[in-house]
Enzyme design. Structure first.
Site, PDB file in Angstrom:
ATOM      1  N   GLU A 186      85.539  53.210  27.126  1.00 58.59           N
ATOM      2  CA  GLU A 186      85.064  52.646  28.166  1.00 58.59           C
ATOM      3  C   GLU A 186      85.805  51.354  28.699  1.00 58.59           C
ATOM      4  OE1 GLU A 186      82.075  49.590  26.120  1.00 58.59           O
ATOM      5  OE2 GLU A 186      80.544  51.158  25.936  1.00 58.59           O
ATOM      6  N   GLU A 274      77.926  57.458  23.528  1.00 54.70           N
ATOM      7  CA  GLU A 274      76.930  56.400  22.916  1.00 54.70           C
ATOM      8  C   GLU A 274      75.830  56.164  23.818  1.00 54.70           C
ATOM      9  OE1 GLU A 274      80.712  53.314  22.597  1.00 54.70           O
ATOM     10  OE2 GLU A 274      78.909  52.893  23.026  1.00 54.70           O
TER      11      GLU A 274
END
Ligand code: MG
Length: 347
Positions: A186, A274
């Protein structure tokens, strides 16, 4: 009309629990109509692994195809950060992978190797790498897919370390159809074109010099939500690249699905490495909408996370066994919701 087409047609606009019922009903109808077909289907599931059936995953346009050139998507679990003493590292065991595969019918797992924070890879390379290879080796043994995740928010600060790590992983695992590389979990609110993309191209070049063909997934700005920025300036010159989208239903709803749909329309493939449900609840209408969207668009997803930490996205209650063999009472509500989705995802 194929099984996939029937399910696809029926799932559009229906919640996941209806989807579950439809899928089970469809199998039952088929069993009644054609015992030979049913027997073949059962034998296939029992004797053949998902990786034997689908082989090396290949990006083509905005889809991920299997070895038979059919669009395909998988449902599975992400492990928690691997960092020393954060708690989630206790679940990095072959027995857990085996349990998820056999009890949850998981077809993909993700080893989320923490990088910069205390107890992460830069602090303790041996322990964190051992946790990752434990999960990858177990996934290969079980015949399921596995993501090797450089679980970082600042990967561009340690490009050389990332390159060395993925060089080693590609040498170890580049021959295995099971393996997927995720090179940046991320990124924060930083430039796609000026920072993330150059980092990604550097790491992709390193991997491709060793492993010419396994799927590589690239994170996108703002915690992997700005797939639109990647779609506007995609990576070219390398094949088999996909882009990361993450969602947590408390925060990310129709507006993010709309953005992701536009990115798909612009031609990039998306992989959800995710996702998290609302937490502390068995009911999550947004999770239902996301799953219908994933199914319609053939997008794989991994649920966050295999852990017993007392927070909304853990699948396990505090103190649950670190070796699998969990009863229903060992699962949190988020865990039960995730299991229902994963168990019933068409294989
Ligand atoms: Mg390869």
């Amino acid at each position: 009309m194929s099984k996939w087409e029937v399910i696809h047609m029926k799932i559009a606009g229906t919640p996941i629990f209806s989807f579950t019922f439809i899928f089970i009903s469809f199998i039952s109808i088929n069993c009644d109509k054609n015992n030979r077909m049913s027997d073949n289907f059962s034998t296939e599931l029992k004797d053949t692994t998902v990786v034997q059936i689908h082989g090396l995953l290949q990006q083509n346009g905005n889809k991920i195809l299997d070895k038979n050139n059919e669009p395909i998507c998988f449902a599975g679990n992400s492990f928690f950060w691997s960092n020393d003493d954060w708690g989630g590292e206790r679940y990095y065991k072959a027995e857990v992978v085996s349990w998820l595969k056999n009890d949850w019918k998981t077809t993909i797992v993700r080893a989320a190797m923490g990088v910069e924070d205390p107890g992460g890879y830069l602090d303790n390379k041996t322990a964190n790498k051992d946790r990752v290879t434990t999960i990858v080796d177990a996934a290969i043994d079980e015949g399921i897919y596995v993501i090797i995740d450089w679980h970082s928010h600042h990967a561009e600060d340690n490009t050389n370390e990332a390159a060395l790590f993925f060089q080693e992983m590609a040498n170890l695992y580049g021959e295995y159809d099971n393996v997927i590389y995720e090179i940046y979990n991320e990124p924060l609110d930083i430039s796609w074109s000026n920072t993330i993309k150059p980092y990604a191209i550097s790491i992709i070049a390193t991997i491709r010099s060793i492993d010419p063909d396994n799927l590589i997934i690239v994170g996108t700005p703002e915690w992997s939500q700005r797939v639109d920025l990647a779609a506007a300036d995609p990576i070219t010159g390398y094949s088999n690249i996909a882009y990361t989208l993450h969602f947590y239903t408390v925060h990310h709803q129709q507006w993010l699905r709309d953005r992701a749909s536009e990115a798909l329309n612009d031609g990039i493939p998306i992989f959800i490495t995710e996702w998290g449900s609302i937490g502390y609840s068995l009911i999550d209408p947004e999770a239902d909408k996301w799953m219908a969207w994933c199914f319609e668009n053939k997008i794989s997803h991994c649920n966050w996370a295999v852990n017993d930490k007392n927070e909304e996205w853990s699948i396990l209650v505090p103190g649950a066994s670190t070796s699998g063999n969990w009863s229903e009472d060992d699962l949190t509500k988020a865990g039960k919701l995730a299991k229902n989705i994963i168990v019933n995802w068409p294989k």
